[in-house]
Write an enzyme that holds these catalytic residues in place. Structure first.
Site, PDB file in Angstrom:
ATOM      1  N   ASP A  99      10.603  -1.836   0.765  1.00 22.43           N
ATOM      2  CA  ASP A  99       9.641  -1.377   1.766  1.00 22.43           C
ATOM      3  C   ASP A  99      10.441  -1.139   3.042  1.00 22.43           C
ATOM      4  O   ASP A  99      10.933  -2.092   3.656  1.00 22.43           O
ATOM      5  CB  ASP A  99       8.606  -2.506   1.959  1.00 22.43           C
ATOM      6  CG  ASP A  99       7.288  -1.988   2.448  1.00 22.43           C
ATOM      7  OD1 ASP A  99       7.300  -1.058   3.265  1.00 22.43           O
ATOM      8  OD2 ASP A  99       6.247  -2.521   2.025  1.00 22.43           O
ATOM      9  N   ASP A 205       7.151   2.769   5.037  1.00 22.90           N
ATOM     10  CA  ASP A 205       6.030   2.184   5.764  1.00 22.90           C
ATOM     11  C   ASP A 205       5.573   3.094   6.905  1.00 22.90           C
ATOM     12  O   ASP A 205       6.395   3.632   7.653  1.00 22.90           O
ATOM     13  CB  ASP A 205       6.490   0.835   6.348  1.00 22.90           C
ATOM     14  CG  ASP A 205       5.371   0.107   7.062  1.00 22.90           C
ATOM     15  OD1 ASP A 205       4.400  -0.272   6.396  1.00 22.90           O
ATOM     16  OD2 ASP A 205       5.457  -0.074   8.299  1.00 22.90           O
ATOM     17  N   GLU A 264       3.695   5.846   2.923  1.00 18.51           N
ATOM     18  CA  GLU A 264       2.341   5.364   3.226  1.00 18.51           C
ATOM     19  C   GLU A 264       1.748   6.251   4.318  1.00 18.51           C
ATOM     20  O   GLU A 264       2.221   6.253   5.453  1.00 18.51           O
ATOM     21  CB  GLU A 264       2.411   3.917   3.730  1.00 18.51           C
ATOM     22  CG  GLU A 264       1.031   3.359   4.014  1.00 18.51           C
ATOM     23  CD  GLU A 264       1.009   2.318   5.127  1.00 18.51           C
ATOM     24  OE1 GLU A 264       0.092   1.497   5.125  1.00 18.51           O
ATOM     25  OE2 GLU A 264       1.897   2.328   6.006  1.00 18.51           O
ATOM     26  N   HIS A 341      -1.551  -4.816  -0.179  1.00 19.71           N
ATOM     27  CA  HIS A 341      -1.547  -6.006   0.682  1.00 19.71           C
ATOM     28  C   HIS A 341      -2.308  -5.823   1.986  1.00 19.71           C
ATOM     29  O   HIS A 341      -2.419  -6.758   2.766  1.00 19.71           O
ATOM     30  CB  HIS A 341      -0.092  -6.407   0.969  1.00 19.71           C
ATOM     31  CG  HIS A 341       0.604  -5.375   1.817  1.00 19.71           C
ATOM     32  ND1 HIS A 341       1.029  -4.165   1.314  1.00 19.71           N
ATOM     33  CD2 HIS A 341       0.901  -5.358   3.133  1.00 19.71           C
ATOM     34  CE1 HIS A 341       1.566  -3.456   2.294  1.00 19.71           C
ATOM     35  NE2 HIS A 341       1.506  -4.160   3.406  1.00 19.71           N
ATOM     36  N   ASP A 342      -2.786  -4.619   2.261  1.00 21.36           N
ATOM     37  CA  ASP A 342      -3.547  -4.373   3.495  1.00 21.36           C
ATOM     38  C   ASP A 342      -5.040  -4.263   3.228  1.00 21.36           C
ATOM     39  O   ASP A 342      -5.801  -3.889   4.130  1.00 21.36           O
ATOM     40  CB  ASP A 342      -3.085  -3.060   4.145  1.00 21.36           C
ATOM     41  CG  ASP A 342      -1.703  -3.184   4.752  1.00 21.36           C
ATOM     42  OD1 ASP A 342      -1.349  -4.284   5.207  1.00 21.36           O
ATOM     43  OD2 ASP A 342      -0.976  -2.175   4.770  1.00 21.36           O
TER      44      ASP A 342
HETATM   45  C1  NOJ Z   1       1.650  -0.794   7.037  1.00 25.96           C
HETATM   46  C2  NOJ Z   1       1.883  -2.072   6.301  1.00 25.96           C
HETATM   47  O1  NOJ Z   1       1.437  -1.896   4.995  1.00 25.96           O
HETATM   48  C3  NOJ Z   1       1.161  -3.150   7.060  1.00 25.96           C
HETATM   49  O2  NOJ Z   1       1.094  -4.356   6.346  1.00 25.96           O
HETATM   50  C4  NOJ Z   1       1.846  -3.329   8.379  1.00 25.96           C
HETATM   51  O3  NOJ Z   1       1.128  -4.236   9.172  1.00 25.96           O
HETATM   52  C5  NOJ Z   1       1.937  -1.992   9.121  1.00 25.96           C
HETATM   53  N1  NOJ Z   1       2.308  -0.877   8.293  1.00 25.96           N
HETATM   54  C6  NOJ Z   1       2.971  -2.084  10.196  1.00 25.96           C
HETATM   55  O4  NOJ Z   1       4.250  -2.103   9.631  1.00 25.96           O
END
Ligand code: NOJ
Length: 571
Positions: A99, A205, A264, A341-342
């Site tokens: 990542d 990311d 992402e 994970h978000d």
């Molecule tokens: C996306 C990530 O998936 C998330 O977990 C993170 O807080 C933000 N980007 C900032 O890096």
């Protein structure tokens, strides 16, 4: 079978290292912990591991705030552990992608430490600095009304630097200035370093945000009580971004033709924009994660709703998958996933804890036979669900805490707690449930994120023993998807929805030499579904018997089928 890139036929699996498995008893998951679970992952059948950040970090955002891109954080192990992990995974035919956080660093990264203390340093230009404004009361305020993703201003004033810096996530995560050629070269060097160490690619990311609206003008949206508003267009998919990505491709990806890059783009990109990122003609990366399909369970914006009022919009959900497929097919590759994970756990979002086995298996079938590269999120394969926390302070996450601060203005504590249990990303970050023992077998030490109370029943150890478990169903489904005939039908055929307006059932088919059909009831009540085609065989099913009369299936709660249709089926 047509010549394809390795990742088109792969099965991805995302690992949140902090809570996956703790090998040294300090309460935090680590890389040796992942190594010790490689046999488990091999048996599950996954072939790409996406490992969330494990680099040196003050852990304001659990590693998404990197302070040294070249070193593994001691809490996760050593660099040698990571190299070991790569080589052992490779021996099992599993590839590893890291990542890569390239939109921001930690405010403790040496670049930022230098930038804030020395205006003349070339590093100053690695970040985005602006003077503030003075408001009517003569008070210093941020340069504009932009809000970041973590519910506060996108700017933070730095006393040492004497200016505001941009930070669209937490204040400990200053955004990098991609306009700086020197910064970009540094980033490419990091990427090449890890590819040289043997990684197979990257999850990039927050890739949609590398370029910002350089006019820095206010958003026209209405602002909240703190004077800010979230207008992600100000820093998402801005045209200049695609120049940066082209350079990233030239400087990095094109030199490693086997490397895979998945970006992402979250909720900030349309399918049209997705083609700019990952179109096979002009795109620079291989595919993008959007979040459209994660948000159709009715939980978002449901602050004042009771649990009974939360109902998934199955029609929208189907059409989202169809739209991405239709707009991108033959033009760009797609990852497919329920969440990460978000996001909250998919079992709680689109499934039901009262029908854990049925809905867990239904979600597996629906996802795994769709066009694209599936990415599972750790714990999905055993039916892990959202937290049962009774206290807001258990939501140990910078975004949840910022949310809480603001929400107190218009919500009761009980409403906030209920809303976090529904939507918080902490739901996905609880310790992985390996056994029914202390701390769910995740660690011998009390972890700082509490385990979910159901670990006594929901864990790998007990699912291993149960031939009818969700875990064993995933293993079977993954093995089936990988068989050449089925894989070809899924990614080489043509994806169509069947009875697309059915409010409760998600049904789709693949046209081709081996026509396949998936029929999934997304409800905790029964639904009927007419099968207009001749069935050759049932390939997967989550109930022991079939209820069908005159071509009409009665689907029990969360019942789901994968069918092979007769080749004459007129789809
Ligand atoms: C996306 C990530 O998936 C998330 O977990 C993170 O807080 C933000 N980007 C900032 O890096």
């Amino acid at each position: 079978m047509k010549e394809r890139k390795w990742w088109q036929s792969a099965i991805g699996y995302e690992i949140y290292p902090r809570t996956f498995f703790d090998s040294n008893g300090d309460g935090v998951g680590d890389l040796p912990g992942i190594i010790s679970k490689l046999d488990y992952l091999e048996k599950l059948g996954v072939t790409i591991l996406w490992i969330c950040p494990f680099f040196k970090s003050p852990m304001d955002d659990n590693g998404y705030d990197v302070s040294d891109y070249y070193q593994v954080d001691p809490v996760f192990g050593k660099n040698a552990d990571f190299l070991n992990l790569i080589s052992m995974a490779h021996q099992k035919g599993i590839r590893v992608i890291i990542d890569f956080v390239l939109n921001h660093t930690s405010d403790e990264h040496p670049w930022f430490l230098e930038a804030r203390t020395n205006r003349k340093s070339p590093k100053r230009d690695y970040y985005i600095w602006r003077d503030g404004k003075v408001n009517a009361e003569g008070k210093r305020v941020p340069p504009n009304n932009w809000q970041g993703f973590f519910d506060d201003s996108a700017w933070n004033y730095d006393e040492v630097a004497g200016q505001y810096y941009l930070k669209i996530f937490s204040k400990k995560m200053p955004d990098l200035n991609w306009e700086s050629p020197a910064l970009r070269q540094n980033i490419y060097q990091i990427a090449r370093y890890w590819l040289d160490q043997g990684v197979d690619g990257f999850r990039l990311d927050a890739i949609a945000h590398l370029a910002k609206d350089l006019t820095w003008s206010d958003s026209p949206y209405d602002v909240g009580p703190d004077g800010t508003t979230l207008d992600s267009r100000k820093f998402s998919s801005i045209p200049r971004l695609f120049d940066y990505l082209r350079e990233f491709k030239t400087e990095v990806l094109s030199r490693y033709p086997n490397a895979m890059a998945v970006g992402e783009v979250g909720g900030c990109a349309t399918t049209e924009e997705a083609l700019k990122y990952s179109g096979t003609d002009k795109g620079s990366i291989d595919m993008v994660f959007n979040f459209d399909s994660c948000w159709e369970n009715g939980a978002y914006g449901s602050e004042h709703k009771s649990d009974e009022e939360i109902v998934a919009n199955v029609v929208n959900l189907k059409h989202i998958f169809l739209r991405w497929y239709t707009d991108c097919r033959a033009k760009a590759w797609l990852p497919i996933y329920w969440n990460n994970h978000d996001h909250p756990r998919v079992l709680s979002q689109y499934g039901d804890i009262h029908f854990r086995k049925e809905s867990g298996k239904m979600l597996a079938t629906t996802l795994l036979f769709m066009y694209g590269t599936p990415f599972l999120y750790n714990g999905e394969e055993i039916g892990m669900s959202n937290v049962d926390y009774q206290e807001i302070r258990d939501f140990k996450d910078v975004s949840a805490m910022n949310y809480y601060k603001n929400a107190q203005r218009h919500m009761t504590e009980a409403e906030i707690l209920r809303f976090l249990r529904r939507t918080s990303r902490v739901n996905a970050r609880t310790p992985f449930q390996w056994t029914s023992g202390p701390h769910a077998g995740f660690s011998t030490h009390e972890p700082d994120t509490k385990v979910v109370g159901n670990y006594m029943d929901v864990n790998v150890e007990s699912e291993e023993k149960d031939p009818d478990s969700i875990l064993n169903f995933y293993r079977k489904a993954i093995a089936l998807r990988k068989t050449p005939k089925i894989l070809e039908a899924v990614i080489g055929g043509e994806f169509v929805l069947v009875d697309s307006e059915h409010p409760d059932v998600f049904a789709y088919a693949h046209k081709g030499a081996t026509p396949l059909m998936v029929i999934s009831n997304f409800r905790k009540f029964s639904a009927t579904f007419k099968i207009p085609f001749a069935i050759k065989q049932i390939l997967l099913h989550n109930y022991p018997t079939t209820e069908m009369k005159d071509g009409i299936l009665t689907l029990r709660p969360f019942e789901s089928y994968l069918l092979e249709l007769s080749p004459e089926a007129k789809l």
